[in-house]
Design a protein around this motif. Structure first.
Motif, PDB file in Angstrom:
ATOM      1  N   ASP A   1       0.814  -1.210   0.000  1.00 31.36           N
ATOM      2  CA  ASP A   1       0.000   0.000   0.000  1.00 31.36           C
ATOM      3  C   ASP A   1       0.852   1.265   0.000  1.00 31.36           C
ATOM      4  OD1 ASP A   1      -2.215  -1.560   0.024  1.00 31.36           O
ATOM      5  OD2 ASP A   1      -2.822  -1.113   2.082  1.00 31.36           O
ATOM      6  N   VAL A   2       2.135   1.123   0.271  1.00 33.02           N
ATOM      7  CA  VAL A   2       3.031   2.279   0.390  1.00 33.02           C
ATOM      8  C   VAL A   2       4.028   2.330  -0.760  1.00 33.02           C
ATOM      9  CG1 VAL A   2       4.787   3.381   1.821  1.00 33.02           C
ATOM     10  CG2 VAL A   2       2.785   2.327   2.898  1.00 33.02           C
ATOM     11  N   PHE A   3       4.735   1.223  -0.979  1.00 35.63           N
ATOM     12  CA  PHE A   3       5.713   1.178  -2.067  1.00 35.63           C
ATOM     13  C   PHE A   3       4.992   0.976  -3.401  1.00 35.63           C
ATOM     14  CE2 PHE A   3       8.421   0.263   1.513  1.00 35.63           C
ATOM     15  CZ  PHE A   3       9.645   0.830   1.171  1.00 35.63           C
ATOM     16  N   SER A   4       5.458   1.679  -4.413  1.00 30.95           N
ATOM     17  CA  SER A   4       4.879   1.570  -5.750  1.00 30.95           C
ATOM     18  C   SER A   4       5.723   0.618  -6.585  1.00 30.95           C
ATOM     19  CB  SER A   4       4.809   2.950  -6.410  1.00 30.95           C
ATOM     20  OG  SER A   4       4.225   2.868  -7.683  1.00 30.95           O
ATOM     21  N   ALA A   5       5.190  -0.567  -6.862  1.00 30.91           N
ATOM     22  CA  ALA A   5       5.940  -1.589  -7.592  1.00 30.91           C
ATOM     23  C   ALA A   5       5.873  -1.345  -9.094  1.00 30.91           C
ATOM     24  CB  ALA A   5       5.389  -2.967  -7.258  1.00 30.91           C
ATOM     25  N   ARG A   6       6.992  -1.583  -9.785  1.00 37.31           N
ATOM     26  CA  ARG A   6       7.048  -1.394 -11.239  1.00 37.31           C
ATOM     27  C   ARG A   6       6.603  -2.651 -11.983  1.00 37.31           C
ATOM     28  NH1 ARG A   6       9.193   2.241 -14.603  1.00 37.31           N
ATOM     29  NH2 ARG A   6      10.150   3.410 -12.910  1.00 37.31           N
TER      30      ARG A   6
ATOM     31  N   ILE B   1       9.012   5.316   3.131  1.00 41.67           N
ATOM     32  CA  ILE B   1       9.450   4.734   4.406  1.00 41.67           C
ATOM     33  C   ILE B   1       8.759   5.438   5.572  1.00 41.67           C
ATOM     34  CG2 ILE B   1      11.442   4.387   5.931  1.00 41.67           C
ATOM     35  CD1 ILE B   1      13.130   4.051   3.397  1.00 41.67           C
ATOM     36  N   SER B   2       8.619   6.759   5.458  1.00 39.82           N
ATOM     37  CA  SER B   2       7.923   7.513   6.505  1.00 39.82           C
ATOM     38  C   SER B   2       6.467   7.077   6.614  1.00 39.82           C
ATOM     39  CB  SER B   2       8.013   9.007   6.207  1.00 39.82           C
ATOM     40  OG  SER B   2       7.250   9.748   7.114  1.00 39.82           O
ATOM     41  N   GLU B   3       5.849   6.809   5.466  1.00 38.13           N
ATOM     42  CA  GLU B   3       4.430   6.427   5.451  1.00 38.13           C
ATOM     43  C   GLU B   3       4.194   5.021   5.985  1.00 38.13           C
ATOM     44  OE1 GLU B   3       3.199   7.016   1.419  1.00 38.13           O
ATOM     45  OE2 GLU B   3       3.131   9.209   1.591  1.00 38.13           O
ATOM     46  N   LEU B   4       5.246   4.215   6.079  1.00 37.69           N
ATOM     47  CA  LEU B   4       5.097   2.880   6.656  1.00 37.69           C
ATOM     48  C   LEU B   4       4.717   2.952   8.133  1.00 37.69           C
ATOM     49  CD1 LEU B   4       8.117   0.871   5.185  1.00 37.69           C
ATOM     50  CD2 LEU B   4       5.696   0.528   4.672  1.00 37.69           C
TER      51      LEU B   4
END
Length: 389
Positions: free
Chosen positions: A12-17, A113-116
């Protein structure tokens, strides 16, 4: 109350390519979630239950150690499964950290990382243990904080597993204590020093290199205590047993010195944890003096043996702990030393008539530290990850 941590959903936080990266993130979240559920659901236990669970232990000292340990780390259920869950999660997390480090300067990655919102509670802080409003969570925006606290949890479970199997398998118990010591050592030397740059961020005691060093030393002391039990079964000489017990006293003395040399950092540390260290230290010193007295008695130095026991009782009564379970253990050890002293005094009075030395005239205790940590080697699941940055 044990270590608790906030839920994280990586995808939900990291945007996967690509789909492979998304799958890796989902698996990370899934592996973490099963650990969350297992640990957080078993985070409370009463002392009465702890006493009952420790009832099978034959050593009174180890019963008390287990009671105190359960107060500090009370997640006993499904322990073996929890260790396996952590062993499955950690390589995935190591791989994420490896790839994030390659792009860590990117502003999007920093924001992700902050949004985690990586948050953990503390098992060693008095403010967390006795907070009526619930556990206090500490947030640090760094994936190595997540890695470090997860490894801390893993080491604590290894230590707890060592206590659990101790009555049945002394060798495996000692090995697990040494493994736990190695993980704590790895945290102190390799993981948490990287977080020290964020000095202004409040952190749990577990996330400090010095506390991990303390825990590593404690595990070594416990491994040596198990080794002593094995040595006693084999009929090891009382002179060597005296040195092995005092080796534990020296190890715990090192741990105590670290705690008090970081008094400001440790101002919120649980008093129960401090009493655990000091009580174990004093108890093993008393046992060392008892074995030393037996050793010199065998060498026909009965007067010296009497002096050693008198000194042991003076020191033992001075170090009498405040916690009732520890007082009970000490009382039995002191009673045993008193009985031995009366026997030696009578023998000296009617047979040997030797002078009773005191103070500097008595032989000095010598320690022998034989337990060593088993090094921890991190594992990484090597899968390429790509992010939209």
């Amino acid at each position: 109350m044990c270590l608790l941590y906030w839920q994280i959903v990586f995808e939900d936080v990291f945007s996967a390519r690509d789909p492979a990266t998304l799958e890796h993130l989902k698996e990370l979240s899934s592996r973490r979630r099963v650990i969350e559920e297992s640990i957080n659901q078993s985070s409370f236990i009463t002392e009465a239950i702890a006493r009952e669970m420790s009832g099978g232990l034959t050593s009174h000292c180890l019963r008390v150690i287990l009671i105190v340990f359960l107060f500090l780390f009370p997640f006993l259920y499904e322990m073996h499964q929890d260790l396996q869950k952590l062993e499955q999660y950690l390589p995935l997390l190591e791989n994420l950290i490896f790839h994030v480090d390659l792009v860590c300067s990117n502003h999007r990655v920093v924001r992700w990382i902050s949004e985690l919102k990586i948050r953990w509670s503390s098992a060693l802080s008095s403010s967390s243990l006795f907070n009526l409003r619930g556990p206090k969570f500490f947030q640090i925006d760094n994936l190595r904080y997540e890695l470090g606290m997860t490894l801390y949890l893993y080491a604590a479970l290894l230590r707890e597993r060592a206590i659990e199997i101790l009555p049945a398998d002394l060798v495996q118990s000692a090995t697990l204590f040494r493994e736990a010591s190695g993980v704590f050592q790895h945290l102190a030397n390799e993981v948490f020093p990287s977080l020290q740059s964020a000095e202004s961020v409040e952190r749990p005691l577990e996330a400090t290199p010095s506390m991990c060093t303390v825990m590593s030393i404690i595990c070594l002391a416990e491994a040596q205590a198990v080794t002593i039990r094995k040595a006693e079964e084999k009929g090891t000489t009382v002179g060597l047993l005296a040195k092995l017990h005092y080796g534990i006293t020296e190890l715990l003395g090192e741990a105590t010195a670290i705690v008090y040399s970081n008094a400001i950092e440790y101002k919120d540390i649980s008093s129960s944890f401090l009493e655990f260290i000091s009580s174990c230290k004093a108890l093993h010193e008393l046992r060392s003096r008892k074995y030393l007295a037996e050793s010199v008695k065998i060498g026909e130095q009965v007067g010296v043996a009497v002096g050693v026991l008198r000194d042991a009782l003076i020191n033992g009564k001075r170090e009498l702990p405040g916690e009732e379970s520890w007082r009970s253990i000490f009382g039995k050890e002191i009673d045993a030393a008193s009985d031995m002293l009366r026997k030696f005094e009578n023998e000296n009075e009617f047979v040997w008539h030797e002078k009773i030395p005191c103070g500097d005239e008595l032989p000095r205790l010598q320690g022998n530290k034989i337990a060593n940590a088993l090094p921890y080697h991190p594992k990484r699941w090597e899968r390429e990850l790509n992010f939209k940055i």
